[in-house]
Design a protein around this motif. Structure first.
Motif, PDB file in Angstrom:
ATOM      1  N   VAL A 284       0.838  -1.205   0.000  1.00  0.00           N
ATOM      2  CA  VAL A 284       0.000   0.000   0.000  1.00  0.00           C
ATOM      3  C   VAL A 284       0.873   1.254   0.000  1.00  0.00           C
ATOM      4  O   VAL A 284       0.557   2.256  -0.649  1.00  0.00           O
ATOM      5  N   VAL A 285       1.992   1.189   0.715  1.00  0.00           N
ATOM      6  CA  VAL A 285       2.908   2.337   0.776  1.00  0.00           C
ATOM      7  C   VAL A 285       3.839   2.363  -0.428  1.00  0.00           C
ATOM      8  O   VAL A 285       4.027   3.403  -1.071  1.00  0.00           O
ATOM      9  N   TYR A 286       4.414   1.208  -0.769  1.00  0.00           N
ATOM     10  CA  TYR A 286       5.495   1.165  -1.757  1.00  0.00           C
ATOM     11  C   TYR A 286       5.049   1.534  -3.172  1.00  0.00           C
ATOM     12  O   TYR A 286       5.634   2.426  -3.809  1.00  0.00           O
ATOM     13  N   PHE A 287       4.053   0.854  -3.691  1.00  0.00           N
ATOM     14  CA  PHE A 287       3.718   1.020  -5.104  1.00  0.00           C
ATOM     15  C   PHE A 287       3.239   2.422  -5.470  1.00  0.00           C
ATOM     16  O   PHE A 287       3.714   3.000  -6.456  1.00  0.00           O
TER      17      PHE A 287
ATOM     18  N   ALA B 214       5.461   4.950  -7.879  1.00  0.00           N
ATOM     19  CA  ALA B 214       4.882   5.485  -9.116  1.00  0.00           C
ATOM     20  C   ALA B 214       4.993   7.008  -9.161  1.00  0.00           C
ATOM     21  O   ALA B 214       5.326   7.590 -10.204  1.00  0.00           O
ATOM     22  N   HIS B 215       4.741   7.675  -8.029  1.00  0.00           N
ATOM     23  CA  HIS B 215       4.779   9.136  -8.007  1.00  0.00           C
ATOM     24  C   HIS B 215       6.210   9.662  -8.075  1.00  0.00           C
ATOM     25  O   HIS B 215       6.495  10.627  -8.786  1.00  0.00           O
TER      26      HIS B 215
ATOM     27  N   LEU C 219      16.557   5.059  -8.023  1.00  0.00           N
ATOM     28  CA  LEU C 219      16.477   5.874  -6.809  1.00  0.00           C
ATOM     29  C   LEU C 219      15.058   5.904  -6.255  1.00  0.00           C
ATOM     30  O   LEU C 219      14.863   5.894  -5.030  1.00  0.00           O
ATOM     31  N   SER C 220      14.073   5.913  -7.136  1.00  0.00           N
ATOM     32  CA  SER C 220      12.675   5.894  -6.685  1.00  0.00           C
ATOM     33  C   SER C 220      12.368   4.594  -5.954  1.00  0.00           C
ATOM     34  O   SER C 220      11.690   4.593  -4.914  1.00  0.00           O
TER      35      SER C 220
ATOM     36  N   SER D  79      11.383   4.441  -2.025  1.00  0.00           N
ATOM     37  CA  SER D  79      10.067   3.873  -1.712  1.00  0.00           C
ATOM     38  C   SER D  79      10.195   2.622  -0.850  1.00  0.00           C
ATOM     39  O   SER D  79       9.446   2.442   0.117  1.00  0.00           O
ATOM     40  N   GLY D  80      11.143   1.754  -1.205  1.00  0.00           N
ATOM     41  CA  GLY D  80      11.343   0.535  -0.441  1.00  0.00           C
ATOM     42  C   GLY D  80      11.795   0.816   0.977  1.00  0.00           C
ATOM     43  O   GLY D  80      11.344   0.163   1.927  1.00  0.00           O
TER      44      GLY D  80
END
Length: 271
Positions: free
Chosen positions: A191-194, A198-199, A221-222, A226-227
């Protein structure tokens, strides 16, 4: 208004499988250290086998060598391909079908797609994590046994022997111990990562080939950012999952089975 691009399944599965194998190969020693830090018992006076992440790295390498850092990796390499393939493919599938007719994907739908992808992956993640944790913790158990002179009491284990034992004693349900905690971790992570990935990925420069895809360094880097943030957010769930899935708690606990002196001697052994 043009048609939405068709969802291609096979490339998603291949990309997910390759990404999973590369990821395991690169970061597995970190995962092993994480598991041992999460599982270690604390003595009555605060005694610890590992004082920090670096301390765990040093002691594991000193006692078990380079390949000891990859204990349990065979299970992950075998199962990470279907796990990542399911996760990444499911996320893209749900994003594709939750996109509005105008071609937009609101953040709420992005989070829903991520959560559903995390829910799908636990069919593979739960048994994979269960087996991996037993194998990763085996080195710590062996060090404790050697320090106390009880090496004969610790049989050698493998993913196959653990699987057969669980199937024989508890059936297929035995391989899904800790499913609720795994689901809580994986769904929350996705829920947090994807959506975050994407943003962040959309903010960087695009490739010159006209594909509209972000350049490699931007995606890399994104993904790292995110991870890291998603892992930080769900770490409490991961600790609970790891401790629930450890099958031999009584056998490895220096506090419950051994005296304070035995615990200290075990720590001195790995020093």
């Amino acid at each position: 208004m043009g048609e939405q691009p068709k969802f291609k399944l096979l490339p998603k599965i291949l990309n997910g499988g390759i990404a999973g194998i590369v990821g395991v190969t690169c970061v597995f020693p970190l995962d092993l250290v994480k598991t041992r830090l999460q599982n270690q018992q604390i003595g009555p006076n605060g005694e610890r086998m590992y004082n920090s992440m670096l301390d765990c790295f040093k002691k594991t390498y000193r006692v078990e060598g380079y390949f000891g850092m990859y204990r349990g990796s065979g299970v992950n390499i075998l199962l990470i391909t279907p796990e990542k393939a399911i996760k990444l493919t499911a996320n893209d599938f749900f994003r594709h079908h939750l996109t509005t007719k105008e071609g937009k994907l609101p953040v709420q739908r992005e989070m829903m797609a991520g959560g559903l992808a995390g829910l799908c992956q636990i069919v593979v993640t739960t048994p994979m994590e269960l087996l991996k944790i037993q194998l990763q913790d085996a080195g710590r158990v062996a060090a404790q046994a050697k320090a106390s002179g009880k090496t004969a009491d610790i049989p050698k284990i493998s993913a196959t022997s653990i699987t057969l034992k669980l199937l024989r004693e508890k059936g297929i349900v035995g391989l899904y111990k800790g499913t609720a905690a795994t689901m809580l971790r994986d769904v929350s992570f996705s829920v947090v990562y994807f959506p975050l990935f994407a943003h962040l990925n959309s903010l960087g420069p695009r490739k010159a080939d006209g594909s509209g895809e972000a350049v490699f360094w931007c995606s890399f880097l994104s993904g790292c950012a995110s991870g890291s943030l998603a892992a930080l957010a769900v770490n409490p769930f991961d600790v609970v999952k790891t401790r629930l899935q450890l099958l031999s708690k009584g056998a490895v606990s220096p506090v419950s089975r051994n005296s304070r002196c035995d615990y200290v001697s075990m720590c001195l052994y790995v020093e």
